[in-house]
Enzyme design. Structure first.
Site: not given
Lengths: 281, 195
Positions: B37, B105
């Site tokens: 990222h 999650k």
């Protein structure tokens, strides 16, 4: 020491691939309390399938095999230098053999050591103890749940938390609300209270080694553990943070004497995969 | 009822999904966690630099345990990691690379929520810690990028998955189960401590 090394490799394998029976049982009973067709119940059924599958195929329950944390009780006369070297050797072997995910990252270069060893990695606590047995407790502490832990310094005006057990209760509830589903609930919570920051964080971790049915010997603390478990489950965060009745499986408190000016409370959070095990030598 | 999802996804596929839907995902997904990222955000690596096409795909927040074998790689364990850590990068990445689904999650923040709406994208929560169960839904490892530089945990893996279970928890209409649960638990907390 070679036999001990192989024993520690086996301990790694057991802890990474099979969940302690008390936690598995607790997850099973949690499943039956969640509403039929809810995401909470669905999550728990996946979790239980995964636990069984990991044990049967001898693979790590979670891809995050964590920071290995060792608590050793060492008989008088056994060399801590040799024990540390043996643990490091066993860690390298276990990383390749189990396998464990290499998790030790150099802070300066960003390089992963590749074998789960490095500066202060694994974490090893030694304590000399009477008798002739060496006791090695190992916890594989996942990063996701470690990240949602909190350290509090009482009093905290915003929370109306004073320097008493009621204040401790507020801190623990606050930590769970802040964690939400980010650390993989249902959680097991270890809490350490005392005078200095380094001591309470270790004390909190040690509580995570206690079995779920281990009742606190201090009545006031046993009562608070029970009350907190009930109240945390009223928060409704639920399995995986998607809502439901089971947000925690256990709450364990440990206390040290504190300084008149200081009242530190550390809340250490474990995910449902509270991987712990013991080797007695 | 379980809803099947095929990847790559179209706008229509995304719009059909609502928060609360239980799905099984089949098709091609890519992984990316903290380092991928940060790299994509800082360098804006072009589609030519990345050896596979990301458009229409699902970006899975996961750092798997993989074993290198003669013929390639085997995935041993591959559950989700906490998505919130990449909140500051995600909005730009899913716009720039035309990602249609983010999976991890614990849900994400307001900025990603907004980006899901603007870019016709959806967030899937999958089961934290169910690493072996999920690894067994990965049929094939099709490729990997940055494995030498970042290591296997932080690399970008291209997986073919079949019947990979997940729950839509943030949809393209602004519904967000994580936010709803958080608000509910905050109210309960205030009640418990008498604030």
């Amino acid at each position: 020491m070679l036999k001990l090394r192989d024993g520690i490799v086996e301990l790694y394998k057991k802890v990474a691939t099979s969940l302690p029976p008390d936690i598995e049982e607790s997850l099973k009973s949690a499943l039956s309390t969640e509403v039929e067709g809810s995401t909470g119940r669905l999550s728990l059924s996946f979790i239980l399938d995964n636990i069984r599958l990991a044990r049967e195929t001898v693979r790590p329950i979670c891809q995050d095999t964590g920071v290995p944390v060792f608590f050793l009780k060492v008989p008088v006369g056994l060399s801590q230098i040799e024990l540390k070297d043996t643990i490091l050797d066993a860690t390298r072997i276990a990383t390749a053999k189990v396998p464990l995910r290499p998790n030790a990252v150099d802070v300066i270069s960003g390089k992963n050591s590749g074998d789960n060893t490095g500066e202060g990695f694994p974490v090893i606590y030694f304590e000399e103890s009477p008798g002739s047995t060496l006791t090695i407790d190992l916890m594989l502490k996942g990063g996701g749940s470690e990240n949602v832990g909190q350290l509090y310094k009482l009093p905290i005006e915003d929370l109306k938390a004073r320097r008493d057990l009621e204040g401790v209760r507020t801190c623990v509830l606050d930590a769970v609300v802040k964690a939400q589903g980010r650390g993989c609930p249902p959680y097991i919570l270890g809490i350490g209270i005392g005078a200095s920051k380094d001591q309470v964080t270790k004390l909190a971790k040690e509580q995570l080694m206690r079995k779920l049915n281990d009742k606190n010997r201090v009545e006031e603390l046993a009562d608070l553990e029970e009350r907190l478990l009930r109240e945390i489950n009223e928060l409704g965060v639920g399995p995986q943070g998607l809502g439901g009745r089971t947000t925690a499986l256990g709450v364990k408190l440990g206390v040290n004497h504190r300084h008149p000016a200081s009242y530190f409370v550390d809340v250490s959070v474990s995910c449902w995969a509270n991987r712990r095990g013991r080797l007695i030598w | 009822m379980v809803r099947p999802v095929r990847v790559p996804m179209s706008d229509e596929d995304v719009l059909a999904l609502k928060a609360g839907d239980v799905v099984t995902i089949s098709g091609i997904i890519v992984t990316g966690r903290d380092r991928i990222h940060q790299y994509l955000f800082d360098r804006r690596a072009s589609n030519k630099d990345i050896p596979f096409d990301l458009s229409g795909k699902i970006l899975y927040h996961c750092g798997p345990v993989v074993k290198k074998l003669d013929g390639g790689y085997t995935v041993i364990a591959a559950g989700p990691t906490t998505s919130m850590r990449v909140e500051m990068f995600e909005a730009l990445i899913l716009r720039e690379y035309r990602i249609r689904g983010v999976m991890g999650k614990g849900g994400m923040g307001e900025r990603t929520m907004q980006a899901l709406k603007e870019n016709c994208c959806v967030y899937f929560h999958t089961i934290g810690g169910a690493a072996v169960y999920l690894a067994d839904r990965i049929e094939k490892t099709l490729g990997v990028w940055k494995v030498d530089e970042f290591g296997p945990t932080e690399a970008m893996w291209l997986f073919e998955v079949k019947n990979f279970p997940a729950i839509v928890t943030m949809d393209s209409y602004g519904n967000n189960i994580h936010r709803d649960i958080e608000n509910m638990s905050l109210n309960k907390f205030a009640e418990l401590i008498g604030k």
